[in-house]
Design a protein around this motif. Structure first.
Motif, PDB file in Angstrom:
ATOM      1  N   HIS A   6     -11.910 -14.144   0.923  1.00  0.00           N
ATOM      2  CA  HIS A   6     -13.202 -13.827   0.324  1.00  0.00           C
ATOM      3  C   HIS A   6     -13.822 -15.070  -0.323  1.00  0.00           C
ATOM      4  O   HIS A   6     -15.004 -15.381  -0.100  1.00  0.00           O
ATOM      5  N   ASP A  29      -9.853 -13.898 -14.199  1.00  0.00           N
ATOM      6  CA  ASP A  29     -10.767 -12.778 -14.363  1.00  0.00           C
ATOM      7  C   ASP A  29     -11.750 -13.110 -15.493  1.00  0.00           C
ATOM      8  O   ASP A  29     -11.721 -14.204 -16.061  1.00  0.00           O
ATOM      9  N   ASP A  39      -3.843 -10.388  -5.785  1.00  0.00           N
ATOM     10  CA  ASP A  39      -4.476  -9.421  -6.676  1.00  0.00           C
ATOM     11  C   ASP A  39      -5.593  -8.684  -5.949  1.00  0.00           C
ATOM     12  O   ASP A  39      -6.158  -9.199  -4.970  1.00  0.00           O
ATOM     13  N   PRO A  40      -5.955  -7.489  -6.409  1.00  0.00           N
ATOM     14  CA  PRO A  40      -7.046  -6.729  -5.779  1.00  0.00           C
ATOM     15  C   PRO A  40      -8.371  -7.491  -5.885  1.00  0.00           C
ATOM     16  O   PRO A  40      -8.603  -8.229  -6.853  1.00  0.00           O
ATOM     17  N   LEU A  41      -9.220  -7.292  -4.899  1.00  0.00           N
ATOM     18  CA  LEU A  41     -10.521  -7.956  -4.881  1.00  0.00           C
ATOM     19  C   LEU A  41     -11.511  -7.197  -5.757  1.00  0.00           C
ATOM     20  O   LEU A  41     -11.780  -6.021  -5.539  1.00  0.00           O
ATOM     21  N   ASP A  42     -12.019  -7.858  -6.772  1.00  0.00           N
ATOM     22  CA  ASP A  42     -13.075  -7.323  -7.635  1.00  0.00           C
ATOM     23  C   ASP A  42     -14.063  -8.456  -7.861  1.00  0.00           C
ATOM     24  O   ASP A  42     -13.968  -9.198  -8.836  1.00  0.00           O
ATOM     25  N   HIS A  43     -15.009  -8.598  -6.947  1.00  0.00           N
ATOM     26  CA  HIS A  43     -15.885  -9.770  -6.900  1.00  0.00           C
ATOM     27  C   HIS A  43     -16.516 -10.088  -8.252  1.00  0.00           C
ATOM     28  O   HIS A  43     -16.487 -11.238  -8.710  1.00  0.00           O
ATOM     29  N   ASP A  44     -17.089  -9.097  -8.896  1.00  0.00           N
ATOM     30  CA  ASP A  44     -17.849  -9.345 -10.125  1.00  0.00           C
ATOM     31  C   ASP A  44     -16.973  -9.822 -11.278  1.00  0.00           C
ATOM     32  O   ASP A  44     -17.480 -10.418 -12.233  1.00  0.00           O
ATOM     33  N   ALA A  45     -15.669  -9.550 -11.194  1.00  0.00           N
ATOM     34  CA  ALA A  45     -14.770  -9.926 -12.286  1.00  0.00           C
ATOM     35  C   ALA A  45     -14.129 -11.296 -12.077  1.00  0.00           C
ATOM     36  O   ALA A  45     -13.480 -11.818 -12.978  1.00  0.00           O
TER      37      ALA A  45
END
Length: 234
Positions: A6, A29, A39-45
């Motif tokens: 990503h 983060d 780690d899980p993808l959390d774009h905004d974080a």
């Protein structure tokens, strides 16, 4: 999608380079806690060196293009991508201009990495209006208004007449022209067809979208509301 892929797709580096960013603790983060590649993808974080990531794929941005820049990746001179972060050239999917403004034209330029959105904007059936402010070399006669609105004006080497266009006279040598199609160098060729020459050209609006207070040479990403505004303007 994995975090490494990503971030690499956003142009920050190759996958190998991004993996090193994780090892160096540069990717965290929002609270500053170090993230790991699995780690899980959390774009905004996600933060890189403490800064949020660029918008993910599906990006639509507006650029206030100055005179002197071309809408090409291959031109040896100044190109509009010089006005964006260098990593934007490395994004995947690729970031492309939505249509073009020639080197001597300034104003509103859209760029996107969303192929479907690009084609929706430029498709002839969309008939998205485009508004230009033109400064002419000679005084306007006044009959150009009717000529451009007639739907019968033919350009050199064209086989079909232009769609009706609205011309508002702002002064002896200045006018605002609203088009509902996008042919090659159309504004300049239209005025040439009535015996005049465009000295300066600026695109003010596409659909319902304007530059607002965006300074020349600057850009910003558009949100969902502004995308809707683009198409609401017809």
């Amino acid at each position: 999608m994995k975090l490494v892929k990503h971030i690499a797709n956003l142009g920050y580096g190759s996958r190998k380079e991004v993996q090193w960013m994780f090892r160096e603790g540069r990717i965290t983060d929002a609270a500053g806690e170090v993230l790991y590649a699995d780690d899980p993808l959390d774009h905004d974080a996600i933060r890189l060196d403490g800064e949020p990531l660029d918008p993910p794929s599906g990006l639509l941005l507006m650029l206030h293009k100055p005179v002197g820049y071309t809408c090409s990746m291959k031109d040896p001179g100044r190109i509009v991508f010089d006005l964006l972060p260098p990593r934007f050239r490395l994004r995947s999917p690729v970031l492309s201009t939505v249509g073009r403004l020639d080197r001597d034209t300034s104003g509103l330029l859209l760029l996107t990495d969303d192929g479907q959105l690009l084609h929706r904007i430029i498709a002839p059936k969309s008939k998205l209006s485009k508004v230009y402010l033109a400064t002419l070399a000679e005084d306007l006669r006044g009959d150009e208004v009717a000529t451009f609105a007639s739907g019968t004006l033919m350009l050199d080497e064209e086989k079909t007449p232009l769609l009706p266009a609205e011309l508002a006279l702002l002064g002896p040598r200045q006018a605002r022209l609203t088009l509902h199609e996008g042919r090659y160098h159309q504004v300049r060729r239209m005025f040439a067809a009535v015996g005049n020459h465009v000295q300066a050209l600026h695109r003010e609006r596409i659909g319902g979208l304007t530059l607002g207070e965006l300074p020349a040479g600057e850009w910003r990403a558009l949100d969902a509301g502004e995308r809707a505004q683009l198409f609401a303007g017809g």
